[in-house]
Scaffold this active site. Structure first.
Site, PDB file in Angstrom:
ATOM      1  CB  CYS A  91      -0.863  -0.029   1.262  1.00  0.00           C
ATOM      2  SG  CYS A  91      -1.858   1.455   1.518  1.00  0.00           S
ATOM      3  CB  CYS A 205      -3.180   3.945  -5.262  1.00  0.00           C
ATOM      4  SG  CYS A 205      -4.457   3.072  -4.312  1.00  0.00           S
TER       5      CYS A 205
HETATM    6  N1  DGL Z   1      -4.117   0.659  -1.771  1.00  0.00           N
HETATM    7  C1  DGL Z   1      -3.748   1.816  -1.066  1.00  0.00           C
HETATM    8  C2  DGL Z   1      -2.507   2.495  -1.658  1.00  0.00           C
HETATM    9  O1  DGL Z   1      -1.714   1.869  -2.318  1.00  0.00           O
HETATM   10  C3  DGL Z   1      -4.739   2.847  -0.623  1.00  0.00           C
HETATM   11  C4  DGL Z   1      -6.198   2.751  -0.802  1.00  0.00           C
HETATM   12  C5  DGL Z   1      -6.940   3.494   0.313  1.00  0.00           C
HETATM   13  O2  DGL Z   1      -7.159   2.845   1.333  1.00  0.00           O
HETATM   14  O3  DGL Z   1      -7.251   4.696   0.160  1.00  0.00           O
HETATM   15  O4  DGL Z   1      -2.283   3.656  -1.425  1.00  0.00           O
END
Ligand code: DGL
Length: 280
Positions: A91, A205
């Protein structure tokens, strides 16, 4: 689609590792599955736990303090319970905010996920790069540092796109993706000064590669996308070189939110080899 964005692990692995010890991948939701997909290709025998902090989703609209507290608290408890050989924070939001802090407190190698600005800078021909991330990610000093270090002579246009997180989660549940969410993200970059010259877009993301096909349609054929999943998988493989693997139980998905996981979700998780689902 290429990749090379990862950050180095925090410590050297012990010489001998329990072959059943899993690799723990952590995200706020299903975004980290894009990293898991590459980890499966690189390390097909590795036992995996995929942890989704669905009770905290979305991270991108939270404050730094809220994200850091959730990530540090959950990873602390999870590493104590499951004794992973390595943790991957799959993430960008969690990594750009909390990677340093988590590394200071946990005694397990941790691989983070950071925006793939370096490979994007090598790919662009026009010198204008778009970056789609969460609102929290795009304001991080970590991203400023990457821009300064790798794209100082380029133009980096950023946009925080919470709608794309929503779109990716919906797609994973088998629901249709709202085209307005995709269009809005593309237009928000295109309408910035020099936005018409963007030829490379960083998917900063882990959710966003899940809607890459939809984004590609919105941006048009001249735009290429880059994200970190392959680079992260390579880094994990490198850090676990020489270790044995023995999957003694089916791989596990953990969710922090209450309530049953929808069937469509469970079907998708099974396609990623996650055959057990538990609440954490
Ligand atoms: N998947 C997450 C990232 O790479 C973030 C998604 C979220 O929870 O806003 O930033």
């Amino acid at each position: 689609m290429t990749s090379a964005a990862y950050s180095a692990a925090n410590c050297t692995l012990p010489a001998s590792v329990d072959p059943a010890a899993p690799i723990l991948l952590f995200d706020s939701g299903v975004g980290g599955l894009t990293v898991l997909e590459e980890v499966r290709k690189a390390l097909p025998l590795a036992p995996v736990i995929y942890a989704a902090d669905t009770a905290g989703l979305p991270y991108g609209t939270k404050t730094e303090a809220q994200v850091a507290a959730r990530v540090a608290g959950l990873l602390g408890r999870m590493t104590e319970r499951f004794r992973p050989r390595l943790v991957c924070i799959a993430c960008n939001t969690a990594s750009t905010i909390a990677l340093g802090m988590v590394r200071e407190v946990l005694e397990v190698p941790i691989v983070g996920t950071v925006p793939a600005i370096k490979p994007a800078a090598a790919m662009t021909r026009t010198g204008v790069i778009g970056l789609l991330g969460t609102e929290a990610t795009i304001r991080q000093a970590y991203v400023d540092r990457l821009e300064h270090e790798f794209a100082g002579d380029k133009r980096l246009l950023r946009h925080g796109a919470p709608g794309l997180v929503e779109a990716a989660e919906a797609k994973l549940r088998g629901e249709p993706v709202d085209p307005a969410l995709i269009r809005h993200a593309a237009e928000a970059l295109r309408m910035q000064p020099d936005g018409d010259r963007i030829d490379t877009v960083v998917l900063a993301c882990t959710h966003f590669p899940l809607v890459e096909a939809e984004l590609a349609e919105a941006f048009g054929p001249e735009v290429r996308f880059v994200h970190g999943a392959q680079g992260i998988a390579r880094q994990i493989a490198r850090l676990t070189t020489g270790q044995d693997y023995s999957r003694q139980v089916p791989d596990l998905a953990l969710f922090t939110s209450a309530g049953a996981v929808p069937d469509a979700y469970a079907t998708k998780l099974a396609q990623y080899g996650l055959l057990r689902i538990e609440r954490f």
